[in-house]
Design an enzyme around this catalytic site. Structure first.
Site, PDB file in Angstrom:
ATOM      1  N   SER A  97       0.375  -1.075   0.414  1.00 53.59           N
ATOM      2  CA  SER A  97       0.378   0.176  -0.323  1.00 53.59           C
ATOM      3  C   SER A  97       1.489   1.010   0.217  1.00 53.59           C
ATOM      4  O   SER A  97       1.958   0.981   0.421  1.00 53.59           O
ATOM      5  CB  SER A  97      -0.720  -0.301   1.172  1.00 53.59           C
ATOM      6  OG  SER A  97      -1.299  -1.487   1.351  1.00 53.59           O
TER       7      SER A  97
HETATM    8  C1  LIG Z   1      -3.662  -4.403   0.160  1.00 51.57           C
HETATM    9  S1  LIG Z   1      -2.555  -6.020   0.211  1.00 51.57           S
HETATM   10  C2  LIG Z   1      -1.627  -5.694   2.331  1.00 51.57           C
HETATM   11  C3  LIG Z   1      -0.600  -4.994   2.390  1.00 51.57           C
HETATM   12  C4  LIG Z   1      -0.170  -5.732   3.274  1.00 51.57           C
HETATM   13  N1  LIG Z   1       0.068  -5.478   4.185  1.00 51.57           N
HETATM   14  C5  LIG Z   1       1.677  -5.316   2.832  1.00 51.57           C
HETATM   15  O1  LIG Z   1       2.081  -4.452   4.111  1.00 51.57           O
HETATM   16  O2  LIG Z   1       1.910  -5.776   1.871  1.00 51.57           O
HETATM   17  C6  LIG Z   1      -4.150  -6.629   1.165  1.00 51.57           C
HETATM   18  C7  LIG Z   1      -4.014  -8.579   1.381  1.00 51.57           C
HETATM   19  O3  LIG Z   1      -4.873  -8.997   1.483  1.00 51.57           O
HETATM   20  C8  LIG Z   1      -4.773  -9.972   1.756  1.00 51.57           C
HETATM   21  N2  LIG Z   1      -6.250 -10.945   1.162  1.00 51.57           N
HETATM   22  C9  LIG Z   1      -7.017 -10.906   0.611  1.00 51.57           C
HETATM   23  N3  LIG Z   1      -8.844 -11.701   1.375  1.00 51.57           N
HETATM   24  C10 LIG Z   1      -7.647 -12.163   2.937  1.00 51.57           C
HETATM   25  C11 LIG Z   1      -8.045 -12.595   3.394  1.00 51.57           C
HETATM   26  N4  LIG Z   1      -9.671 -12.792   3.430  1.00 51.57           N
HETATM   27  N5  LIG Z   1      -7.927 -12.615   4.463  1.00 51.57           N
HETATM   28  C12 LIG Z   1      -6.316 -12.259   4.663  1.00 51.57           C
HETATM   29  N6  LIG Z   1      -6.036 -12.387   3.624  1.00 51.57           N
HETATM   30  C13 LIG Z   1      -6.452 -11.576   2.527  1.00 51.57           C
HETATM   31  C14 LIG Z   1      -4.308 -10.585   0.260  1.00 51.57           C
HETATM   32  O4  LIG Z   1      -3.827 -11.888  -0.644  1.00 51.57           O
HETATM   33  C15 LIG Z   1      -3.413  -9.336  -0.053  1.00 51.57           C
HETATM   34  O5  LIG Z   1      -2.277  -9.727   0.217  1.00 51.57           O
END
Ligand SMILES: C[S@@+](CC[C@H](N)C(=O)[O-])C[C@H]1O[C@@H](n2cnc3c(N)ncnc32)[C@H](O)[C@@H]1O
Length: 395
Positions: A102
């Site tokens: 992000s």
């Molecule tokens: C915007 S990214 C997060 C960025 C992260 N916090 C970083 O430091 O890079 C969103 C993440 O949420 C994950 N995600 C989506 N649905 C999810 C779920 N139900 N449970 C856990 N993770 C999930 C995606 O695979 C993705 O890697």
């Protein structure tokens, strides 16, 4: 604390820190974490930073162009690190971004909103690259952060990078939508994937008085806002205000229905639709990303998706699709014309609903995102304006 007093090797990174401090995103008490947890360490060789000028994600490969790669890592832009749940291959962008790093200004603003400190137990939903989990662990200390990621391979990469950095949150593969009961109770839950519904598990797994911070939005569009909920004494109600507009990829299970225009609006549908005109102008209505209006319309017009099309030949259509029935509407703004043409079809009059919501908003003095809030109970979500005891409605 200033960025200049901190040890950071790359001038670009120092510059980013300075810019984040200047715009207020990086609080001085978070500066040591920013200095210690280098975003670049968590990024893959091939990645897709958002190019503000091109308004698109572009590929950058460290092995081919390290300068461009580091410049992107040190920029305040989101960087896609996975497309199409990992199915996509090759250097070009895929269809749907499904994991990313992000924007640093958003991440460090979230940390401020989270109000987290040493010793607190934190659930981090959406490990992604691992950077937020690493930063949170740096802040609260070893053994206090659990990070959950749904994608096994994304999680494995993050775990490896975190270990290489010497920071050790508990890294869990699973659906963060059900929280992680084994690590509860938490003082803080931070989601870096957007939700349309705050999972009850997050509320139940947070201690009374604890904070849940998540990008929340309706199906209306991508106009989300960060909600900061405090868990109430009953342990199953959470209530709080929105802090800022954001756009986040959604939790996998909450991406919502895909609207295929041609299926929802058959080719000859315009001919049989009800027609009218509106004096609402494009400038008043098409306010762009990170503005209050689309967020508010989403709060007020349920089960509706808006799509603002590109402008061609001085004409811009905005479409509205019913998500619970086959209703649709279209308003066509044309340069130089005082009235815009409107088409509506199906059981609902979606444009009329949108105009009623717009007028409701104008009638209350065009309140911005921070004047709204959300109350979450086992019975559902209610949005409110100016406080849970004031005007509220189910969302
Ligand atoms: C915007 S990214 C997060 C960025 C992260 N916090 C970083 O430091 O890079 C969103 C993440 O949420 C994950 N995600 C989506 N649905 C999810 C779920 N139900 N449970 C856990 N993770 C999930 C995606 O695979 C993705 O890697």
């Amino acid at each position: 604390m200033t960025i200049d007093t901190l040890d950071m090797d790359r001038p670009g990174r120092k510059e980013l820190g300075r810019a984040l401090m200047e715009c207020g995103a990086l609080a001085s008490d978070w500066a040591p974490t920013f200095a210690a947890v280098d975003r670049a360490v968590f990024l893959p060789d091939l990645m897709w930073p958002y190019d503000m000028a091109a308004r698109a994600s572009v590929s950058v490969d460290r092995r081919e162009d390290p300068d461009a790669w580091y410049a992107a890592a040190d920029s305040d832009v989101p960087i896609v690190t996975q497309w199409d749940d990992g199915v996509h291959r090759g250097p070009g962008p895929g269809m749907l971004s499904t994991s990313s790093s992000s924007m640093p200004s958003v991440v460090y603003s979230l940390f401020q909103d989270l109000d987290v400190d040493e010793g607190m137990r934190v659930l981090d939903v959406g490990t992604g690259t691992g950077e937020t989990a690493g930063a949170l662990t740096h802040r609260v200390g070893r053994g206090s952060v659990v990070t959950v990621e749904v994608d096994r391979s994304v999680s494995a990469d993050a775990r490896e990078r975190l270990c290489r950095q010497g920071v050790y949150p508990e890294v869990v593969v699973g659906d963060g939508g059900v929280g992680y009961a084994e690590g509860a109770p938490y003082d803080r839950v931070l989601a870096t994937a957007g939700v349309r519904e705050i999972p009850g598990a997050w509320v139940r797994q947070t201690r009374v008085g604890g904070i849940i911070l998540a990008p929340w939005g309706t199906y209306y569009g991508n106009a989300d806002a960060v909600v900061r909920l405090e868990v109430m004494d009953d342990g199953e109600t959470a209530c709080g205000g929105f802090t800022r507009s954001v756009e986040f990829m959604k939790l996998r299970a909450q991406r919502g229905p895909v609207v295929v225009h041609g299926e929802h609006v058959p080719p000859t549908a315009l001919e049989s639709a009800e027609t009218s005109t509106t004096s609402l102008t494009e400038t008043e209505f098409v306010t762009g990303p990170f503005t209050d209006l689309p967020f508010v319309l989403g709060l007020r017009v349920p089960y509706c998706r808006q799509a603002v099309a590109d402008k061609r030949g001085g004409a811009r259509p905005v479409w509205f699709y019913g998500l619970s029935d086959p209703s649709w509407a279209c308003v066509m703004f044309r340069d130089g014309e005082g009235e815009a043409a409107v088409w509506q079809s199906g059981p609902r009059r979606l444009w009329d609903e949108v105009v009623a919501a717009y007028e409701w908003w104008r009638g209350r003095g065009t309140p911005g995102v921070p004047r709204f809030g959300l109350t979450v109970t086992p019975a559902g979500h209610r949005a409110w304006l100016d406080g849970p005891e004031e005007e509220s409605w189910a969302v």
